[in-house]
Design a protein around this motif. Sequence first.
Motif, PDB file in Angstrom:
ATOM      1  N   LEU A  86       0.811  -1.213   0.000  1.00  0.00           N
ATOM      2  CA  LEU A  86       0.000   0.000   0.000  1.00  0.00           C
ATOM      3  C   LEU A  86       0.849   1.269   0.000  1.00  0.00           C
ATOM      4  N   THR A  87       2.155   1.122  -0.197  1.00  0.00           N
ATOM      5  CA  THR A  87       3.037   2.294  -0.265  1.00  0.00           C
ATOM      6  C   THR A  87       3.338   2.707  -1.704  1.00  0.00           C
ATOM      7  N   LEU A  88       2.818   1.934  -2.685  1.00  0.00           N
ATOM      8  CA  LEU A  88       3.035   2.236  -4.100  1.00  0.00           C
ATOM      9  C   LEU A  88       4.508   2.128  -4.503  1.00  0.00           C
ATOM     10  N   ASN A  89       5.279   1.392  -3.724  1.00  0.00           N
ATOM     11  CA  ASN A  89       6.690   1.188  -4.035  1.00  0.00           C
ATOM     12  C   ASN A  89       6.825   0.081  -5.070  1.00  0.00           C
ATOM     13  N   PRO A  90       7.306   0.380  -6.284  1.00  0.00           N
ATOM     14  CA  PRO A  90       7.372  -0.660  -7.320  1.00  0.00           C
ATOM     15  C   PRO A  90       8.282  -1.822  -6.949  1.00  0.00           C
ATOM     16  N   LEU A  91       9.254  -1.585  -6.068  1.00  0.00           N
ATOM     17  CA  LEU A  91      10.174  -2.648  -5.674  1.00  0.00           C
ATOM     18  C   LEU A  91       9.507  -3.675  -4.764  1.00  0.00           C
ATOM     19  N   LYS A  92       8.322  -3.357  -4.263  1.00  0.00           N
ATOM     20  CA  LYS A  92       7.591  -4.299  -3.410  1.00  0.00           C
ATOM     21  C   LYS A  92       6.763  -5.285  -4.226  1.00  0.00           C
ATOM     22  N   TYR A  93       6.566  -4.974  -5.495  1.00  0.00           N
ATOM     23  CA  TYR A  93       5.687  -5.798  -6.307  1.00  0.00           C
ATOM     24  C   TYR A  93       6.464  -6.883  -7.026  1.00  0.00           C
ATOM     25  N   SER A  94       6.722  -7.970  -6.300  1.00  0.00           N
ATOM     26  CA  SER A  94       7.396  -9.147  -6.837  1.00  0.00           C
ATOM     27  C   SER A  94       8.839  -8.827  -7.232  1.00  0.00           C
ATOM     28  N   HIS A  95       9.343  -9.497  -8.238  1.00  0.00           N
ATOM     29  CA  HIS A  95      10.756  -9.403  -8.626  1.00  0.00           C
ATOM     30  C   HIS A  95      10.992  -8.168  -9.486  1.00  0.00           C
ATOM     31  N   PRO A  96      11.947  -7.296  -9.103  1.00  0.00           N
ATOM     32  CA  PRO A  96      12.181  -6.065  -9.885  1.00  0.00           C
ATOM     33  C   PRO A  96      12.518  -6.325 -11.349  1.00  0.00           C
ATOM     34  N   LEU A  97      13.274  -7.400 -11.620  1.00  0.00           N
ATOM     35  CA  LEU A  97      13.668  -7.668 -13.002  1.00  0.00           C
ATOM     36  C   LEU A  97      12.496  -8.169 -13.830  1.00  0.00           C
ATOM     37  N   LEU A  98      11.802  -9.185 -13.329  1.00  0.00           N
ATOM     38  CA  LEU A  98      10.708  -9.785 -14.098  1.00  0.00           C
ATOM     39  C   LEU A  98       9.449  -8.927 -14.062  1.00  0.00           C
ATOM     40  N   SER A  99       9.256  -8.184 -12.978  1.00  0.00           N
ATOM     41  CA  SER A  99       8.015  -7.446 -12.803  1.00  0.00           C
ATOM     42  C   SER A  99       8.072  -6.020 -13.326  1.00  0.00           C
ATOM     43  N   ILE A 100       9.273  -5.466 -13.443  1.00  0.00           N
ATOM     44  CA  ILE A 100       9.392  -4.075 -13.883  1.00  0.00           C
ATOM     45  C   ILE A 100      10.243  -3.983 -15.145  1.00  0.00           C
ATOM     46  N   ALA A 101      11.474  -4.514 -15.084  1.00  0.00           N
ATOM     47  CA  ALA A 101      12.400  -4.371 -16.210  1.00  0.00           C
ATOM     48  C   ALA A 101      11.879  -5.066 -17.458  1.00  0.00           C
ATOM     49  N   LEU A 102      11.417  -6.318 -17.335  1.00  0.00           N
ATOM     50  CA  LEU A 102      10.935  -7.056 -18.504  1.00  0.00           C
ATOM     51  C   LEU A 102       9.740  -6.377 -19.166  1.00  0.00           C
ATOM     52  N   PRO A 103       8.702  -5.984 -18.396  1.00  0.00           N
ATOM     53  CA  PRO A 103       7.588  -5.287 -19.044  1.00  0.00           C
ATOM     54  C   PRO A 103       7.997  -3.981 -19.718  1.00  0.00           C
ATOM     55  N   VAL A 104       8.942  -3.249 -19.124  1.00  0.00           N
ATOM     56  CA  VAL A 104       9.398  -2.002 -19.747  1.00  0.00           C
ATOM     57  C   VAL A 104      10.089  -2.295 -21.077  1.00  0.00           C
ATOM     58  N   VAL A 105      10.921  -3.350 -21.115  1.00  0.00           N
ATOM     59  CA  VAL A 105      11.593  -3.721 -22.364  1.00  0.00           C
ATOM     60  C   VAL A 105      10.568  -4.104 -23.429  1.00  0.00           C
ATOM     61  N   VAL A 106       9.545  -4.855 -23.044  1.00  0.00           N
ATOM     62  CA  VAL A 106       8.502  -5.253 -23.994  1.00  0.00           C
ATOM     63  C   VAL A 106       7.738  -4.034 -24.486  1.00  0.00           C
ATOM     64  N   VAL A 107       7.496  -3.076 -23.594  1.00  0.00           N
ATOM     65  CA  VAL A 107       6.830  -1.830 -23.986  1.00  0.00           C
ATOM     66  C   VAL A 107       7.640  -1.122 -25.063  1.00  0.00           C
ATOM     67  N   LEU A 108       8.955  -1.022 -24.866  1.00  0.00           N
ATOM     68  CA  LEU A 108       9.806  -0.277 -25.786  1.00  0.00           C
ATOM     69  C   LEU A 108       9.971  -0.992 -27.120  1.00  0.00           C
ATOM     70  N   LEU A 109      10.104  -2.312 -27.072  1.00  0.00           N
ATOM     71  CA  LEU A 109      10.374  -3.053 -28.297  1.00  0.00           C
ATOM     72  C   LEU A 109       9.109  -3.438 -29.055  1.00  0.00           C
ATOM     73  N   GLY A 110       8.063  -3.768 -28.316  1.00  0.00           N
ATOM     74  CA  GLY A 110       6.871  -4.277 -28.979  1.00  0.00           C
ATOM     75  C   GLY A 110       5.652  -3.384 -28.908  1.00  0.00           C
ATOM     76  N   GLY A 111       5.705  -2.329 -28.093  1.00  0.00           N
ATOM     77  CA  GLY A 111       4.539  -1.463 -27.980  1.00  0.00           C
ATOM     78  C   GLY A 111       3.363  -2.149 -27.326  1.00  0.00           C
ATOM     79  N   ILE A 112       3.646  -3.111 -26.436  1.00  0.00           N
ATOM     80  CA  ILE A 112       2.591  -3.852 -25.742  1.00  0.00           C
ATOM     81  C   ILE A 112       2.723  -3.599 -24.248  1.00  0.00           C
ATOM     82  N   GLY A 113       1.611  -3.289 -23.618  1.00  0.00           N
ATOM     83  CA  GLY A 113       1.602  -3.088 -22.171  1.00  0.00           C
ATOM     84  C   GLY A 113       1.504  -4.412 -21.454  1.00  0.00           C
ATOM     85  N   LEU A 114       2.619  -5.089 -21.318  1.00  0.00           N
ATOM     86  CA  LEU A 114       2.656  -6.416 -20.709  1.00  0.00           C
ATOM     87  C   LEU A 114       2.364  -6.318 -19.221  1.00  0.00           C
ATOM     88  N   PRO A 115       1.498  -7.216 -18.688  1.00  0.00           N
ATOM     89  CA  PRO A 115       1.279  -7.238 -17.241  1.00  0.00           C
ATOM     90  C   PRO A 115       2.603  -7.404 -16.509  1.00  0.00           C
TER      91      PRO A 115
END
Length: 262
Positions: A86-115
């Motif tokens: 409930l602090t809105l800290n993105p580092l609290k939401y599961s694994h930083p690499l799989l949960s944040i970095a991977l979706p951002v890469v998919v956003v940049l390369l594929g233009g898809i908002g991956l969960p």
Amino acid sequence: MGPRDAEPLVLGVPRAAFRPSPIFLALVALLITCGVLTWHGIGNVRLAVFGFVVTGWVVSLCLHEYAHALVAYRFGDRGVAHRGYLTLNPLKYSHPLLSIALPVVVVLLGGIGLPGGAVWVDRHVIAGRLRHTLVSLAGPATNVVFALVLVAVLRLGAAGGGPVEFWAAVALLGFLQLTASVLNLLPVPGLDGGNMIQPWLDPQWRRMYDLFAPYGFILLFALLWNPRIGGWFFSAVFAVADFLGLPPWLYATGLELVRFWS
């Protein structure tokens, strides 16, 4: 330490568990800064667009997961507060690499908002199938609201003029929210859409669902990789974007701008 020095509690949870984290506030500040730089054409505009879209996407990810946690908290799961959801800290939401970095890469390369991220909810303390469905629905609903707000800002603001780079960034961020909304609502095991129907399944189907749920991401990629299914998905997203009045050329321009390295 006296009673006045003790941390105030809300239903047995410290108030600090409800305060927005400095990381989230810094993301919001960066989002606003990149928006201002893009609007005024200061510095490298393509880099500013990149910062605006990526930061906006991570902020939306935080709001998505926060919505799951908040509804779960309201329905009796106090553990989400203790786990920092409930602090809105993105580092609290599961694994930083799989949960944040991977979706951002998919956003940049594929233009898809991956969960992206995920919150762990103690389903045993939440009574009722409808409540479980509402917990799962809360995240995609946040993406839908975010998309509608961005489209409304675009349609009202672009009519008054302004740099096309800024509105292209807003359009791309709105398009990404649409893709995230559709993806999250797909009835795929492990995704929000699947989790919405899981409580209503017969026990034997629920056991099968739980068996496939950990591999939801792999299943999602396999489905999108299929030309026919991937075509249906993007056709649905494009149809919704057209219905809302989101100009295709504008979010396509945003995707071109955000790839500043090309």
